[in-house]
Design a protein around this motif. Sequence first.
Motif, PDB file in Angstrom:
ATOM      1  N   PHE A   2       0.939  -0.746   0.156  1.00  0.00           N
ATOM      2  CA  PHE A   2      -0.357   0.114   0.067  1.00  0.00           C
ATOM      3  C   PHE A   2       0.826   1.076   0.000  1.00  0.00           C
ATOM      4  N   ASN A   3       2.277   1.529   0.329  1.00  0.00           N
ATOM      5  CA  ASN A   3       2.741   2.847   0.051  1.00  0.00           C
ATOM      6  C   ASN A   3       2.531   3.028   1.136  1.00  0.00           C
ATOM      7  N   LEU A   4       2.698   2.700   2.453  1.00  0.00           N
ATOM      8  CA  LEU A   4       2.192   3.558   3.534  1.00  0.00           C
ATOM      9  C   LEU A   4       3.522   4.420   4.097  1.00  0.00           C
ATOM     10  N   GLY A   5       4.600   3.466   4.493  1.00  0.00           N
ATOM     11  CA  GLY A   5       5.792   4.987   5.129  1.00  0.00           C
ATOM     12  C   GLY A   5       5.877   4.551   6.010  1.00  0.00           C
ATOM     13  N   LEU A   6       5.286   3.626   6.837  1.00  0.00           N
ATOM     14  CA  LEU A   6       5.612   3.581   7.926  1.00  0.00           C
ATOM     15  C   LEU A   6       5.991   2.885   8.546  1.00  0.00           C
ATOM     16  N   PRO A   7       6.805   3.197   9.855  1.00  0.00           N
ATOM     17  CA  PRO A   7       8.094   2.209  10.174  1.00  0.00           C
ATOM     18  C   PRO A   7       7.609   1.177  11.535  1.00  0.00           C
ATOM     19  N   PHE A   8       8.353  -0.056  11.367  1.00  0.00           N
ATOM     20  CA  PHE A   8       8.692  -1.748  11.511  1.00  0.00           C
ATOM     21  C   PHE A   8       7.118  -1.933  12.931  1.00  0.00           C
ATOM     22  N   PRO A   9       8.238  -0.720  13.696  1.00  0.00           N
ATOM     23  CA  PRO A   9       7.623  -0.802  15.363  1.00  0.00           C
ATOM     24  C   PRO A   9       5.752  -0.654  15.250  1.00  0.00           C
ATOM     25  N   VAL A  10       5.366   0.329  14.310  1.00  0.00           N
ATOM     26  CA  VAL A  10       3.948   0.408  13.969  1.00  0.00           C
ATOM     27  C   VAL A  10       3.499  -0.946  13.511  1.00  0.00           C
ATOM     28  N   TYR A  11       3.720  -1.494  13.796  1.00  0.00           N
ATOM     29  CA  TYR A  11       2.733  -2.720  12.023  1.00  0.00           C
ATOM     30  C   TYR A  11       3.837  -4.511  13.420  1.00  0.00           C
ATOM     31  N   LEU A  12       4.414  -3.854  14.265  1.00  0.00           N
ATOM     32  CA  LEU A  12       3.839  -4.709  15.333  1.00  0.00           C
ATOM     33  C   LEU A  12       2.882  -4.653  16.438  1.00  0.00           C
ATOM     34  N   LEU A  13       2.973  -3.464  16.426  1.00  0.00           N
ATOM     35  CA  LEU A  13       1.388  -2.491  17.475  1.00  0.00           C
ATOM     36  C   LEU A  13       0.163  -3.065  16.439  1.00  0.00           C
ATOM     37  N   VAL A  14       0.074  -2.602  15.619  1.00  0.00           N
ATOM     38  CA  VAL A  14      -0.888  -3.543  14.682  1.00  0.00           C
ATOM     39  C   VAL A  14      -0.984  -5.223  15.092  1.00  0.00           C
ATOM     40  N   ALA A  15      -0.344  -5.841  14.849  1.00  0.00           N
ATOM     41  CA  ALA A  15      -0.259  -7.182  15.354  1.00  0.00           C
ATOM     42  C   ALA A  15      -0.818  -7.565  16.633  1.00  0.00           C
ATOM     43  N   ALA A  16      -0.271  -7.148  17.610  1.00  0.00           N
ATOM     44  CA  ALA A  16       0.131  -6.850  19.348  1.00  0.00           C
ATOM     45  C   ALA A  16      -2.418  -6.401  19.200  1.00  0.00           C
ATOM     46  N   ALA A  17      -2.498  -4.860  18.644  1.00  0.00           N
ATOM     47  CA  ALA A  17      -4.201  -4.880  19.127  1.00  0.00           C
ATOM     48  C   ALA A  17      -4.848  -5.842  17.972  1.00  0.00           C
ATOM     49  N   ALA A  18      -4.848  -6.537  17.054  1.00  0.00           N
ATOM     50  CA  ALA A  18      -5.653  -6.625  16.319  1.00  0.00           C
ATOM     51  C   ALA A  18      -5.657  -8.164  16.404  1.00  0.00           C
ATOM     52  N   ASN A  19      -4.290  -8.639  16.733  1.00  0.00           N
ATOM     53  CA  ASN A  19      -4.494 -10.385  17.348  1.00  0.00           C
ATOM     54  C   ASN A  19      -4.833 -10.501  19.611  1.00  0.00           C
ATOM     55  N   LEU A  20      -4.637  -9.347  19.832  1.00  0.00           N
ATOM     56  CA  LEU A  20      -5.864  -9.225  21.585  1.00  0.00           C
ATOM     57  C   LEU A  20      -6.743  -9.299  21.277  1.00  0.00           C
TER      58      LEU A  20
END
Length: 351
Positions: free
Chosen positions: A253-271
């Motif tokens: 999607f060419n979001l341009g976001l740093p990797f820690p944001v995706y760590l938080l997405v994984a945590a929030a969505a899966n929790l």
Amino acid sequence: MTVRIPGLATGRVARLVLGMGGSSAFLVLFLRNADFHQVGRAFTEVSAWWIGPALVVYFAGIAARAWRWHWLLLHIKNVSWWRLFPIVAIGFGVNNVLPLRAGEFVRAHVLYQRHDISRLTGLSSIFMTRVYDGLMLTFFLVIGVIASLVGLWGMTDAGDELTGAMSFLVFGITGAFLVFGAIARRPDDAERIIGRLLGRLPGQSEREWTWLRPLITGMSAQANRKQVTGALVASLIAWALEALMYWMVGQAFNLGLPFPVYLLVAAAANLLITAPSTAGGVGPFEWAAKATLLIWLPTLGTMGMQDAESTAVAFAAILHALVLIPISLTGLIFLWVFQVAPRRRMLQPES
């Protein structure tokens, strides 16, 4: 042994209704401010070159989960990860198409059929994999929140919700890990204490709790340092690969976001998919992924707020489809290949 619980059917219906209501509520929140014309445009702008590799990474994470289960079962039987991989896929597939976490029971049943490990012991070991999942997702929350607090890659504060969830989970998961470790190290004492507590329930004072032993056996890997280390390493690899897959979809999607944001997405969505919802966590997953992205996407990405909202909706929808559909098809194919009969006893574990 068959475990019968009065009112179980009524409880299942209530959970199903509650799950449908929960999914509906989260889907409304997910789509509330969406501009569907812009969402459609965001879909058309996805770079398909990232999708294939992202799926390869995701399935590598599933293999790492099978390797983790190998470690958690090692004190019972040495079953290789490649023999466990199809059973893990079956569990994911059934969970994603049937409500009430039915895949966990089917997974324990297939483990019993193919490797002669008690269904109750299998269920207990599967429960322990969920504890390790919670531990890794909490670790991701800690990393992501710290990254936001120190301003890594320009990240702003993660907000009170994620910070509060992190604080709560750090204490909760640590406490659970210690409790299960104590049970694994003193199984006889644990069985006696739990039996006494259950015996205080009305009309249960004379009952023998013979199903406690296989349950405790399933979590006894916690008494072995080598098994715990192996399970921790495998869990870290599994969830790191899943977060990497999320990052790759973000790149599409060419979001341009740093990797820690995706760590938080994984945590929030899966929790959040532990909240009442339909099969596959449809609703809570999408809303949590979108809400987490929108903390940073308008400020760190290359788009305004309205475009960010539409892109986040498209990202969450495609991400969840990639997480759900391929593994569901794979699991159901393995279910057909193994010719697992849909018997009533499948949901009634034996000791």
